[in-house]
Every structure is written in C-alpha cells, then in structure tokens.
Design a protein around this motif. Structure first.
Motif, PDB file in Angstrom:
ATOM      1  N   TYR A 118       0.812  -1.207   0.000  1.00 51.68           N
ATOM      2  CA  TYR A 118       0.000   0.000   0.000  1.00 51.68           C
ATOM      3  C   TYR A 118       0.853   1.267   0.000  1.00 51.68           C
ATOM      4  O   TYR A 118       0.440   2.295  -0.538  1.00 51.68           O
ATOM      5  N   THR A 119       2.047   1.201   0.582  1.00 53.52           N
ATOM      6  CA  THR A 119       2.922   2.361   0.580  1.00 53.52           C
ATOM      7  C   THR A 119       3.199   2.822  -0.837  1.00 53.52           C
ATOM      8  O   THR A 119       3.272   4.021  -1.109  1.00 53.52           O
ATOM      9  N   TRP A 153       2.224   3.936   6.243  1.00 57.70           N
ATOM     10  CA  TRP A 153       1.298   4.433   5.226  1.00 57.70           C
ATOM     11  C   TRP A 153      -0.032   4.856   5.858  1.00 57.70           C
ATOM     12  O   TRP A 153      -0.618   5.868   5.447  1.00 57.70           O
ATOM     13  N   VAL A 154      -0.486   4.126   6.861  1.00 57.57           N
ATOM     14  CA  VAL A 154      -1.698   4.554   7.568  1.00 57.57           C
ATOM     15  C   VAL A 154      -1.491   5.943   8.163  1.00 57.57           C
ATOM     16  O   VAL A 154      -2.368   6.811   8.080  1.00 57.57           O
ATOM     17  N   VAL A 200      -3.759   9.206   7.392  1.00 53.71           N
ATOM     18  CA  VAL A 200      -4.352   9.984   8.487  1.00 53.71           C
ATOM     19  C   VAL A 200      -4.018  11.457   8.323  1.00 53.71           C
ATOM     20  O   VAL A 200      -4.891  12.337   8.387  1.00 53.71           O
ATOM     21  N   ASP A 201      -2.736  11.752   8.109  1.00 59.04           N
ATOM     22  CA  ASP A 201      -2.301  13.139   8.034  1.00 59.04           C
ATOM     23  C   ASP A 201      -2.810  13.838   6.773  1.00 59.04           C
ATOM     24  O   ASP A 201      -3.140  15.024   6.810  1.00 59.04           O
ATOM     25  N   ARG A 202      -2.881  13.113   5.675  1.00 54.19           N
ATOM     26  CA  ARG A 202      -3.270  13.746   4.406  1.00 54.19           C
ATOM     27  C   ARG A 202      -4.776  13.808   4.183  1.00 54.19           C
ATOM     28  O   ARG A 202      -5.269  14.759   3.565  1.00 54.19           O
ATOM     29  N   PHE A 203      -5.509  12.783   4.665  1.00 54.12           N
ATOM     30  CA  PHE A 203      -6.880  12.637   4.186  1.00 54.12           C
ATOM     31  C   PHE A 203      -7.962  12.625   5.261  1.00 54.12           C
ATOM     32  O   PHE A 203      -9.149  12.641   4.910  1.00 54.12           O
ATOM     33  N   HIS A 204      -7.609  12.583   6.546  1.00 50.72           N
ATOM     34  CA  HIS A 204      -8.662  12.421   7.548  1.00 50.72           C
ATOM     35  C   HIS A 204      -9.692  13.547   7.477  1.00 50.72           C
ATOM     36  O   HIS A 204     -10.902  13.290   7.405  1.00 50.72           O
ATOM     37  N   GLU A 205      -9.233  14.785   7.518  1.00 49.90           N
ATOM     38  CA  GLU A 205     -10.186  15.902   7.518  1.00 49.90           C
ATOM     39  C   GLU A 205     -11.006  15.936   6.227  1.00 49.90           C
ATOM     40  O   GLU A 205     -12.219  16.186   6.261  1.00 49.90           O
ATOM     41  N   ALA A 206     -10.371  15.682   5.094  1.00 51.61           N
ATOM     42  CA  ALA A 206     -11.101  15.672   3.828  1.00 51.61           C
ATOM     43  C   ALA A 206     -12.124  14.545   3.789  1.00 51.61           C
ATOM     44  O   ALA A 206     -13.227  14.705   3.239  1.00 51.61           O
ATOM     45  N   ALA A 207     -11.782  13.387   4.367  1.00 44.79           N
ATOM     46  CA  ALA A 207     -12.728  12.266   4.393  1.00 44.79           C
ATOM     47  C   ALA A 207     -13.915  12.574   5.299  1.00 44.79           C
ATOM     48  O   ALA A 207     -15.053  12.183   5.009  1.00 44.79           O
ATOM     49  N   VAL A 208     -13.665  13.257   6.420  1.00 42.14           N
ATOM     50  CA  VAL A 208     -14.768  13.695   7.276  1.00 42.14           C
ATOM     51  C   VAL A 208     -15.701  14.607   6.482  1.00 42.14           C
ATOM     52  O   VAL A 208     -16.934  14.473   6.531  1.00 42.14           O
ATOM     53  N   THR A 212      14.540   5.019   4.869  1.00 36.90           N
ATOM     54  CA  THR A 212      14.739   6.224   4.054  1.00 36.90           C
ATOM     55  C   THR A 212      13.871   7.403   4.458  1.00 36.90           C
ATOM     56  O   THR A 212      14.160   8.531   4.066  1.00 36.90           O
ATOM     57  N   ASP A 213      12.831   7.163   5.257  1.00 31.62           N
ATOM     58  CA  ASP A 213      11.853   8.206   5.551  1.00 31.62           C
ATOM     59  C   ASP A 213      11.810   8.481   7.050  1.00 31.62           C
ATOM     60  O   ASP A 213      11.400   7.619   7.826  1.00 31.62           O
ATOM     61  N   PRO A 214      12.203   9.680   7.484  1.00 35.30           N
ATOM     62  CA  PRO A 214      12.163   9.991   8.919  1.00 35.30           C
ATOM     63  C   PRO A 214      10.770   9.860   9.529  1.00 35.30           C
ATOM     64  O   PRO A 214      10.640   9.452  10.685  1.00 35.30           O
ATOM     65  N   LEU A 215       9.722  10.180   8.767  1.00 36.60           N
ATOM     66  CA  LEU A 215       8.372  10.056   9.287  1.00 36.60           C
ATOM     67  C   LEU A 215       8.025   8.592   9.563  1.00 36.60           C
ATOM     68  O   LEU A 215       7.381   8.267  10.569  1.00 36.60           O
ATOM     69  N   ALA A 216       8.463   7.696   8.671  1.00 35.80           N
ATOM     70  CA  ALA A 216       8.214   6.270   8.894  1.00 35.80           C
ATOM     71  C   ALA A 216       8.942   5.789  10.133  1.00 35.80           C
ATOM     72  O   ALA A 216       8.397   5.002  10.923  1.00 35.80           O
ATOM     73  N   ARG A 217      10.168   6.237  10.338  1.00 41.39           N
ATOM     74  CA  ARG A 217      10.909   5.841  11.546  1.00 41.39           C
ATOM     75  C   ARG A 217      10.218   6.363  12.799  1.00 41.39           C
ATOM     76  O   ARG A 217      10.099   5.649  13.792  1.00 41.39           O
TER      77      ARG A 217
END
Length: 421
Positions: free
Chosen positions: A95-96, A122-123, A127-135, A202-207
C-alpha cells in the motif's frame, strides 16, 4: 457517501491476486446479487474475465460479475470507479507504493473504503493527508480489516464494552495473546513487510511512526503513558506464564490506540494495550520466549540492513501473487485471547474474550473479515459515531462486524474471566 444509487455496492479491487481472489470467492458464496451488487476490478481485463468465469462456475446464484478496469497508480482512472461504487474493498499492496491513489479517489468521491494493510507508516500518511477531507466528504476509510487488525481491535472493543456495561468502568489494561493457530504467508504480505522496512530506512516520518506508540493518534495527541510493544521475554502478570514479543504488535497496538482516541477516550487516556505470544510456564516457557524473541530480533535486525533486506526479498521471500491453495486456506486456524483488567465500584475485575476461527488467518479468515467489513459498510450496518474519516475497524464499523463474523463461523465471545488472575 457517494452517488445516491451507485452501480456497485462493493468492488473487490485487486481481485486476481491471492487475497483478492479469496475475497471475491467468499462474497459470491456468502451473498447473492439481490443482497450485494458486486464487481471485481484490477488492471488486467483478461485475468479478470477468467476470474469471473471461475466465480460463476462455482456459484449457482451468480450468472455474471461485472468487471471494472483501472490502474492502481492513476488516480484519474480510479475516480470513475469510485464514483460508481459504495465501497472499494482493496487487496492491492504494498500500500505504501500502490494504495494512495485509490484512497484519494474514494475521499474525493465520498466512497467508503476498506483494506488489509499492516503498513503503519502508510496509515499515518493517510491519516495526516486525508482524515479531515474524508470527514468532509463522508468517506469512511477503514484500514486494517484483516488479521491485521480485526481480532485485536474488535476483541478490545468487546472487552471494553462488556467492562463498561457490567462494571461501570473500562479496563485500564488489555493484553492480547496470540494463543495458537496455523497458516501461511503470501508474497504480497511479505512484500508489504519489506516496504515497511524500506520506508523506515529512508523516511524519517516512517521511523518516527515505528518509534512512537501513539503515532496513529490524531494530531496533537501523539503521546501518552503506554511504552509500546514488548521487546523481550517477560513473565505475564495476568496469566502467570512467559510471553515473547508479537511480530504483529507494532501494527495492532497502534490501531487499538487510534480506536480509543477517535472514540473520545472511552477507555481512558491512561489505557494501555500489549500484544504478546504466550510460551508456557517454568524454564521451558522462559527458554521458548527467549528463542522467539531472539529470532524476531535477528530478523528485524537483518531487515534493517539494506543489503540483507534486498537479499531476503530477492532470494527468500515468495513473489507477490504467490500464496496458499484454497485447501490450505481452509485448513488453517487461529485463536486470539484477550484479558482486560480494571477497577469498578466493587473493586478489581478481569474480563476475558476470545476471537478466532478454523481458517488460515492470513487468507481464509482474512477474506471473511475483509468481505464482511465491506458488506457492513455497503449496507450501513455499523455502530459508529463517524460518517467519514480515516478510521479503524472498531471506530468505523464496530460490533456489527463481530456479529456478522459469528454468523460465518468465528468465535467472538466475551465475559467475566473464568478464574482468579
């Protein structure tokens, strides 16, 4: 929600893969066209047509199953499909790399969505990109509707619902035990596992997502008292036996904590959950716990080193698309036990739940969990305060999913613990 009268109730996206095929087979066995308007989707029309021929051969109720064709990496090709569908039920991973365009299309269309992901990095991104838009659009994006993480998430909901109803207080602690089972792992599952380690490298956010036990909580609420998953052998206080770390804990525990946060902390802000593998009592139990913990630690260490990770993925992991036969998927089993401990007006109490079935956890059982999640969303059979958002099985669907799974052979029981602990 999407259009008032969409063409399809459910589209099984990625239906020609192992998990997608099992899900499509299950849904055509469980429901008839009058109960559920089903389509199968993917990028290869020929393979989809072959699948439809097989599905209709196997079922007396289905004379045809519609086919939709699109590209998982092209949001525009997915928009038309999403606009004409109540629920997109996807098994396309990792999914990533392949999941975001479909989530984006569903959020834009207000179409409900469910998947099998265990890729917490990826979850966190969705969450960060789409939660508010999905609401805003009314799209219920429900991740992790398979073995990751329905048993842990719904099992915790069962425990907490019973505790609050019976004792007037939630459990302060829930421990999740992978008590037994047998099954197989597909190439797709291991590909997702590899993507998780690749992202962490490779991704600080993933870590950060993997370091923080509260990384899936809403923004500004990503801290708390729970230290996160168990990392070494430990004697369990509730069961009086040795336990080892669970390989699924980094996913399942974070999903459970997100459920608690989304629902408004009905289990308390100091709620703790831990998932472990019980290994028995005495010296043998301690030695087994050490072996399990050591093996998991060695594998994690190897997957954290780029050349070793590449070698394992190239030479050891099965290819995506490989998986168990139908007979193997139906021959497996799993059993998850949960113990919750709390304090009510009359003193301490312990609640016990069981969640399991006689199917391979990753495929036979997961097809049913994912399929029934899609059916719940399509029929509006949910117990949730949310009309949209990036959700979890417990917060986005709730106990109706447990009831549907009981109807198809799952154990999903809960009550007062049977002995003093």
């Amino acid at each position: 929600m999407t259009d008032a009268d969409p063409t399809h109730d459910v589209v099984v996206w990625g239906a020609t893969g192992v998990a997608g095929r099992f899900t499509a087979e299950y849904l055509t066995e469980r429901y008839d066209p009058a109960e559920l308007s089903l389509a199968v989707g993917g990028r290869n029309r020929g393979k989809l047509d072959d699948l439809v021929a097989d599905l209709t051969r196997r079922s007396d109720a289905w004379n045809d199953v519609p086919v939709v064709v699109g590209d998982a990496t092209d949001t525009e090709s997915l928009r038309d499909i999403a606009r004409n569908t109540r629920v997109m039920c996807t098994t396309v991973g990792p999914y990533t790399r392949l999941g975001t365009p479909l989530v984006e299309a569903c959020v834009e269309a207000g179409t409900d969505y469910c998947d099998l992901t265990g890729e917490v990095n990826w979850v966190r991104e969705t969450v960060d990109r789409f939660h508010e838009a999905a609401v805003e659009s009314g799209a219920r994006i429900v991740h992790s509707c398979g073995f990751d993480s329905v048993p842990a998430d719904l099992g915790t909901l069962l425990v907490q619902s019973f505790a609050r109803e019976s004792y007037g207080a939630p459990c302060e602690t829930v421990r999740i035990y992978l008590d037994g089972g047998s099954g197989s792992v597909s190439g797709g599952t291991l590909a997702s596992f590899g993507e998780l380690f690749e992202a962490a490298a490779t991704d600080p956010l993933a870590r950060e997502t993997l370091r923080n036990p509260y990384s899936l909580a809403p923004r500004d609420e990503r801290s708390g008292v729970d230290p996160g998953e168990q990392r070494r052998p430990r004697r369990d206080a509730l069961r009086g036996e040795w336990t080892a770390p669970s390989p699924m804990a980094p996913v399942n525990e974070r999903v459970v904590r997100r459920s608690n946060a989304l629902l408004g902390y009905p289990w308390g802000r100091e709620f703790r959950c831990t998932e472990v593998v019980p290994t028995g009592t005495g010296l043998r139990g301690a030695a087994t716990a050490s072996l399990v913990a050591g093996g998991l630690g060695a594998f994690t260490a190897a997957m954290s080193v780029g050349p070793l990770r590449s070698a394992l993925r190239r030479h050891v992991f099965p290819d995506p698309g490989e998986g168990p036969t139908r007979e193997e998927a139906e021959a497996g089993s799993f059993l998850i036990r949960l113990l919750g401990r709390g304090t009510g007006a009359d003193g301490p109490f312990t609640v016990e739940a069981e969640f399991g079935t006689d199917r391979d956890p990753g495929y036979g059982a997961t097809a049913r969990m994912l399929g029934e999640s899609a059916a719940c969303l399509a029929r509006g059979d949910v117990d949730s305060p949310f009309d949209g958002g990036v959700l979890t099985p417990a917060s986005g669907i709730g106990l109706p999913l447990a009831e549907r799974l009981r109807e198809v052979g799952f154990t999903a029981s809960v009550g007062e613990a049977s002995d003093d602990r």
